[in-house]
Design an enzyme around this catalytic site. Structure first.
Site, mmCIF file in Angstrom:
data_model
loop_
_atom_site.group_PDB
_atom_site.id
_atom_site.type_symbol
_atom_site.label_atom_id
_atom_site.label_comp_id
_atom_site.label_asym_id
_atom_site.label_seq_id
_atom_site.Cartn_x
_atom_site.Cartn_y
_atom_site.Cartn_z
ATOM 1 N N CYS A 110 17.399 6.615 4.044
ATOM 2 C CA CYS A 110 15.858 6.617 4.557
ATOM 3 C C CYS A 110 15.620 5.500 5.387
ATOM 4 C CB CYS A 110 15.414 7.377 3.332
ATOM 5 S SG CYS A 110 15.042 5.893 2.058
ATOM 6 N N GLU A 149 8.534 11.623 0.236
ATOM 7 C CA GLU A 149 9.431 10.460 1.094
ATOM 8 C C GLU A 149 9.755 11.022 2.406
ATOM 9 O OE1 GLU A 149 11.497 8.842 2.662
ATOM 10 O OE2 GLU A 149 12.857 8.802 1.361
#
Length: 540
Positions: free
Chosen positions: A289, A255
């Protein structure tokens, strides 16, 4: 209950909902169906340093995890090998447990989290500087890992075919520092429910709190009668993960970073849109994020949008939630002070190219915590795609606003950045919002909302290499094994003599295989019948 209600009234409850659903409540939703093995209660005292009002004996002029004789202990190669071996040994037994036995561990973990939310949040706050709101942040689990029956096809109709999902063994998770507890507990849940052991590589920036998370997980395993060695924590710095994994073909899910956009059309419901976007930028000092890093506003609504955001950004209050008055803190400290120079440089580049900085733009010296790592909530408007800040992840409390005219213009500006993790599209015309959202080259998107795809735990999360969460995340932790067996014991796969090795006549054998393909895959019954007759002739 009254105490909890009073606490929630002092601070927006959305991040609490996000974190509890994504961590604690996820356990309840996914694994509490057909409950037969109950949770086992246990207690664990949090570290004294996490209590509100605690003061260190010494305030460091230049806080760093690398201060001589004080830095967090680093796991040596020998210690890592030992931890891996312990996890492998525990996993060999754990892989034989039932889903219900695994659920019991997760129920036990869930009950502890629900009962000790405040203590867990205080530990995270002390280690990372976030606020209590930021820190609080499976019914289909078993179905995702059940054998998946497949059609064997016409040629193999006498076989049963399925895909079997078996645990890989011991998996590893390299977790980031922005949500210390949440980022740790998520991979643990997925790993142990899918039958794996796990080695958690904690970020060195939050190594202090990791020891408490480790105790929680190991105690949950232990009180349920399972080997706590199944889960191991280490603190080395991970480097070049994908390159290292590729040398021996280790499966990897990455990720990666993001430059998430939010598109705001002029017909959007601004009373709903603006608070959501404030949350997307300010929450956890935007150390997310999927934090909103670019807001693209249609020209007809641009000026009013900028005016309202200017008022709101200037009103955001910085502080330490465990030491200041809780109702006087909106945004906490940042974890990495060495990022301040980079943020100022990105802001300066944008201003030099025509952007306007209407609020903030610099580190903040807190009157009570002058050594604290605070950065002013910043508003940067009139930003254009040629500015560095549109292509570099800030991971800081900086709201970037850009203007667009029509659908094609906004798509061009969004795609000027190479990142494609999450996104949001706001419009009063839901059909248009959905159309634009599906055109975005991103891994996740939300119509008239921000980040809620993460709360929908049945959805995969990511935009990089692979996904986690949802069925895709659980299956990524398993070996997908293709499996066939005879449907009837008296029917076996025959090898016709014409193609049995050593083959006597290769030309005749080739014609035979041609007819097998025609028999099985011709698009008309007549062609299949002709091929069947030819097979009979060739077999004579």
């Amino acid at each position: 209950m009254d105490c909890l209600r009073q606490h929630l009234s002092q601070c927006d409850s959305l991040p609490i909902v996000i974190a509890v659903i994504a961590g604690s409540a996820v356990l309840y939703i996914l694994f509490f169906r057909n409950r037969s093995l109950p949770a086992i209660r246990f207690e664990l005292k949090p570290p004294a340093e996490s209590l509100p009002g605690w003061r260190a004996n010494e305030i460091l002029d230049e806080p760093s995890i690398f201060i001589k004789d004080r830095q967090a202990p680093v796991t040596t190669p020998d210690e890592l090998s030992d931890k891996l071996q312990r996890a492998r040994s525990a996993q060999a037994t754990w892989s034989l447990t039932t889903f219900e036995q695994r659920r019991q561990v997760l129920r036990t973990l869930n009950d502890f989290i629900i009962s000790h939310q405040r203590e867990i949040c205080q530990v995270a706050c002390r280690d990372s500087g976030k606020t209590m709101i930021d820190a609080t942040l499976g019914e289909n689990g078993e179905q995702a890992l059940m054998d998946d029956k497949r059609d064997p096809g016409f040629m193999m109709m006498y076989k049963r075919a399925r895909v079997v999902y078996q645990p890989r063994g011991v998996v590893s998770a390299l977790v980031s520092w922005n949500y210390p507890f949440h980022n740790t507990i998520g991979p643990v849940i997925s790993a142990i429910f899918s039958g794996n052991g796990i080695v958690i590589k904690a970020s060195e920036h939050v190594a202090w709190s990791m020891s408490y998370w480790e105790q929680i997980v190991k105690r949950a395993l232990n009180v349920c009668g399972h080997n706590p060695d199944l889960v191991q924590f280490v603190t080395e710095v991970g480097k070049l993960v994908m390159k290292s994994a590729s040398s021996n073909l280790t499966p990897v899910t990455l990720e990666l970073g993001g430059k998430d956009c939010a598109i705001v059309f002029a017909d959007s419901d601004m009373s709903q849109c603006i608070p959501v976007l404030m949350r997307g930028v300010i929450q956890n000092a935007s150390q997310n994020c999927i934090g909103i890093e670019r807001i693209l506003v249609q020209d007809a609504a641009y000026d009013n949008f900028v005016s309202e955001m200017t008022r709101r950004i200037k009103a955001v209050r910085l502080g330490a939630i465990l030491d200041d008055q809780p109702n006087q803190v909106d945004c906490g400290a940042m974890i990495l002070s060495n990022s301040f120079g980079r943020l100022e440089s990105l802001i300066a580049d944008a201003v030099s190219k025509g952007a306007r900085c209407l609020a903030g733009g610099h580190p903040y010296i807190h009157p009570l915590h002058p050594k604290g790592q605070y950065f002013e909530p910043t508003l940067l408007v009139d930003v254009t795609p040629d500015m560095d800040i549109t292509r570099n992840e800030t991971f800081g409390p900086i709201m970037v606003i850009m203007k667009f005219s029509d659908e094609q213009d906004v798509l061009n500006k969004v795609h000027s950045s190479p990142y494609g993790l999450g996104s949001s599209v706001f419009s009063g015309n839901q059909a248009r919002a959905s159309r634009i959202a599906l055109k975005l080259r991103v891994g996740m998107t939300n119509v008239n909302d921000f980040g809620v795809n993460y709360i929908c735990q049945s959805l995969p999360f990511g935009g990089g290499f692979g996904r986690f969460a949802g069925p895709e995340g659980l299956r990524a932790l398993c070996v997908e094994k293709a499996f066939t067996e005879d449907r009837f014991s008296f029917i076996k796969t025959p090898i016709p003599p014409i193609v049995d090795y050593p083959i006597q006549d290769t030309e005749k054998g080739f014609k035979f295989t041609q007819q097998i393909v025609a028999f099985a895959y011709s698009d008309s019954w007549w062609a299949s019948i002709k091929a069947g007759l030819n097979l009979g002739k060739l077999s004579m």
